[in-house]
Design a protein around this motif. Structure first.
Motif, PDB file in Angstrom:
ATOM      1  N   TYR A 292      17.096  -4.409   6.701  1.00 13.71           N
ATOM      2  CA  TYR A 292      17.347  -3.541   5.542  1.00 13.71           C
ATOM      3  C   TYR A 292      18.048  -2.241   5.949  1.00 13.71           C
ATOM      4  CZ  TYR A 292      14.427  -6.602   2.643  1.00 13.71           C
ATOM      5  OH  TYR A 292      13.925  -7.674   1.948  1.00 13.71           O
TER       6      TYR A 292
ATOM      7  N   GLY B 113       9.599   7.326   8.840  1.00 13.69           N
ATOM      8  CA  GLY B 113       8.395   7.865   8.198  1.00 13.69           C
ATOM      9  C   GLY B 113       7.322   8.345   9.158  1.00 13.69           C
TER      10      GLY B 113
ATOM     11  N   ASP C 285      10.259  -6.547  -3.991  1.00 14.65           N
ATOM     12  CA  ASP C 285       9.248  -7.015  -3.040  1.00 14.65           C
ATOM     13  C   ASP C 285       9.381  -8.524  -2.980  1.00 14.65           C
ATOM     14  OD1 ASP C 285       6.291  -5.733  -1.932  1.00 14.65           O
ATOM     15  OD2 ASP C 285       6.505  -7.914  -1.996  1.00 14.65           O
ATOM     16  N   ILE C 286       9.110  -9.073  -1.798  1.00  9.80           N
ATOM     17  CA  ILE C 286       9.184 -10.530  -1.658  1.00  9.80           C
ATOM     18  C   ILE C 286       8.182 -11.191  -2.607  1.00  9.80           C
ATOM     19  CG2 ILE C 286       7.525 -10.816   0.242  1.00  9.80           C
ATOM     20  CD1 ILE C 286       9.865 -12.561   1.520  1.00  9.80           C
TER      21      ILE C 286
ATOM     22  N   HIS D  90      12.311  -4.264   8.644  1.00 11.80           N
ATOM     23  CA  HIS D  90      12.992  -2.968   8.588  1.00 11.80           C
ATOM     24  C   HIS D  90      14.433  -3.006   9.085  1.00 11.80           C
ATOM     25  CE1 HIS D  90       8.929  -0.550   8.516  1.00 11.80           C
ATOM     26  NE2 HIS D  90       9.048  -1.402   7.519  1.00 11.80           N
TER      27      HIS D  90
ATOM     28  N   GLU E 247       9.826   3.526   6.509  1.00 14.81           N
ATOM     29  CA  GLU E 247       8.491   3.730   7.062  1.00 14.81           C
ATOM     30  C   GLU E 247       8.479   3.321   8.528  1.00 14.81           C
ATOM     31  OE1 GLU E 247       5.856   5.118   6.800  1.00 14.81           O
ATOM     32  OE2 GLU E 247       6.174   5.967   4.832  1.00 14.81           O
ATOM     33  N   LYS E 248       7.546   3.860   9.293  1.00 16.76           N
ATOM     34  CA  LYS E 248       7.426   3.440  10.692  1.00 16.76           C
ATOM     35  C   LYS E 248       6.959   1.984  10.721  1.00 16.76           C
ATOM     36  CE  LYS E 248       2.797   3.284  10.907  1.00 16.76           C
ATOM     37  NZ  LYS E 248       2.124   1.974  11.074  1.00 16.76           N
TER      38      LYS E 248
ATOM     39  N   TYR F 224       2.624  13.645   3.459  1.00 15.70           N
ATOM     40  CA  TYR F 224       3.451  12.605   2.820  1.00 15.70           C
ATOM     41  C   TYR F 224       4.266  13.202   1.675  1.00 15.70           C
ATOM     42  CZ  TYR F 224       0.835   8.801   5.146  1.00 15.70           C
ATOM     43  OH  TYR F 224       0.276   7.948   6.052  1.00 15.70           O
TER      44      TYR F 224
ATOM     45  N   SER G 138       7.043  -4.735   5.245  1.00 15.30           N
ATOM     46  CA  SER G 138       6.435  -4.943   6.564  1.00 15.30           C
ATOM     47  C   SER G 138       7.432  -4.639   7.680  1.00 15.30           C
ATOM     48  CB  SER G 138       5.963  -6.387   6.695  1.00 15.30           C
ATOM     49  OG  SER G 138       5.591  -6.887   5.450  1.00 15.30           O
TER      50      SER G 138
ATOM     51  N   ALA H 186       0.819  -1.225   0.000  1.00 14.20           N
ATOM     52  CA  ALA H 186       0.000   0.000   0.000  1.00 14.20           C
ATOM     53  C   ALA H 186       0.851   1.273   0.000  1.00 14.20           C
ATOM     54  CB  ALA H 186      -0.936  -0.026   1.207  1.00 14.20           C
ATOM     55  N   ILE H 187       1.702   1.435   1.027  1.00 14.21           N
ATOM     56  CA  ILE H 187       2.411   2.723   1.109  1.00 14.21           C
ATOM     57  C   ILE H 187       3.600   2.766   0.153  1.00 14.21           C
ATOM     58  CG2 ILE H 187       4.029   2.300   3.031  1.00 14.21           C
ATOM     59  CD1 ILE H 187       2.899   5.162   4.029  1.00 14.21           C
TER      60      ILE H 187
END
Ligand SMILES: NC(=O)c1ccc[n+]([C@@H]2O[C@H](COP(=O)([O-])OP(=O)(O)OC[C@H]3O[C@@H](n4cnc5c(N)ncnc54)[C@H](O)[C@@H]3O)[C@@H](O)[C@H]2O)c1
Length: 350
Positions: free
Chosen positions: A90, A132, A43-44, A87, A104-105, A288, A83, A20-21
């Motif tokens: 990475y 984020g 993406d996985i 985090h 992102e948070k 954003y 997800s 989504a984000i």
């Protein structure tokens, strides 16, 4: 040395996580923001990464793994939008590769992972990580902060807040109400008040029949800060009527409230009504856009100024005490941690 950014002042960005984000950030980079080009995605779910390339017409490579994307020569900076549990790995790879990272948070899902990140960043010696937390880019919150700083309300006594989502995903848990939802309030009140939390009580409320089985919804978070301010946050993630954020700051000389986004008012059939937004993407759209544009600009000049890893760590740290309170059903004391000088100098909280 941080990887040198190409002379034409375009930041070549790689995005990990095209859910989504992740797609939202790809869309804003591809269509609305300047000085940026999305050159890599990962993406996985490989199909999701490929779909993002075709949907947004990107001239980008889909990498098999996030770590390959981080290492890629053409990638100047990384956005992590996978997800939460992914985090830390990475971010640590990104620091090792000496690249700027927008994550992102949450910064990471455990205190130990957050500590590893701030240690790695301090060892490197220069800020590479931004979290984020977009609310501090929202003009409404910025105005509230100025009102508090200018002492327009006198001493702040309490805050009444609410975080309401129309409905939660089927797999949403009571703990995720803290780690995914309340986490924004845990950050924004530290930023608004320049104060630290010292106690928390999580209080269950009569359950709504609209929540998935097993989810405690709604809940209250009752927080106390070091200076004695009390904050109550209603967390209601299946409120049905729309997405809604409330924040009323009560001082000894007045009250300041966060306005909802403006909406056209319609008069019809002897009634007046205006639309309520359904999702967070629209409620915080401008925030954003500013957040990512400033990240791009700051990468290009080589100095990050947005929400730092310490802010990410503090939100995850306080969230752990909230979870403990939720489990034990009692108020929990939160020891105040000293912010390292490394983060104090760059920290926008001051
Ligand atoms: N700042 C905000 O307001 C805000 C709003 C929404 C989400 N978020 C955060 O953004 C992150 C993503 O949320 P979302 O709503 O987009 O979730 P989502 O489930 O829609 O997307 C997550 C994506 O990550 C991918 N993924 C999972 N594991 C991976 C891995 N190891 N490597 C690469 N990709 C992997 C998934 O396949 C999926 O496409 C979360 O941390 C969430 O808390 C922040």
């Amino acid at each position: 040395m941080i990887k040198q950014i190409s002379g034409n002042k375009t930041l070549k960005i790689g995005i990990i996580g095209t859910g989504a984000i992740g797609q939202d950030h790809i869309k804003r980079c591809a269509n609305f923001l300047s000085g940026v080009e999305v050159v890599a995605v990962s993406d996985i779910d490989k199909k999701s990464a490929q779909n993002a390339i075709s949907t947004y017409g990107l001239d980008a490579k889909a990498y098999e793994s996030g770590n390959d994307l981080i290492q890629a020569k053409e990638v100047d900076a990384i956005i992590i939008a996978s997800s939460g549990k992914t985090h830390a790995e990475y971010i640590l790879s990104g620091i090792e590769a000496k690249k700027f990272i927008f994550c992102e948070k949450p910064l990471a899902t455990t205190i130990e992972e957050c500590q590893a990140i701030i240690e790695a960043e301090q060892t490197y010696g220069k800020r590479l990580v931004q979290v984020g937390f977009m609310r501090s880019y929202d003009r409404r919150y910025q105005e509230l902060k100025k009102i508090i700083q200018d002492k327009k309300l006198g001493q702040i006594l309490m805050i009444h807040a609410a975080h309401r989502n129309q409905e939660s995903p089927e797999n949403f848990t009571s703990e995720m109400v803290i780690t995914d939802t309340l986490i924004h309030e845990l950050d924004i009140f530290r930023w608004l008040l320049n104060d630290e939390f010292v106690t928390v009580s999580m209080i269950p409320i009569r359950k709504t029949s609209k929540a998935p089985k097993g989810l405690q919804d709604p809940q209250f978070a009752l927080l106390e800060t070091q200076s004695g301010i009390r904050i109550n946050v209603e967390l209601f993630v299946n409120c049905q009527y729309g997405y809604d954020i409330k924040c009323e700051i009560v001082g000894e000389e007045g009250v300041a409230s966060l306005p909802a986004p403006a909406a056209v008012s319609i008069c019809q059939h002897e009634k007046r009504y205006d639309q309520i937004l359904a999702n967070w993407q629209d409620w915080f759209l401008e925030a954003y856009n500013i957040e990512i544009q400033e990240f791009i600009n700051e990468c290009l000049v080589g100095k990050l100024q947005g929400p730092d890893a310490w802010r990410g760590y503090m939100a995850t740290y306080v969230a752990e005490f909230c979870i403990e309170s939720q489990k034990k059903g009692q108020e929990i004391a939160i020891p105040v941690l000293k912010c390292p000088d490394f983060y104090r100098s760059d920290n926008k909280i001051e």
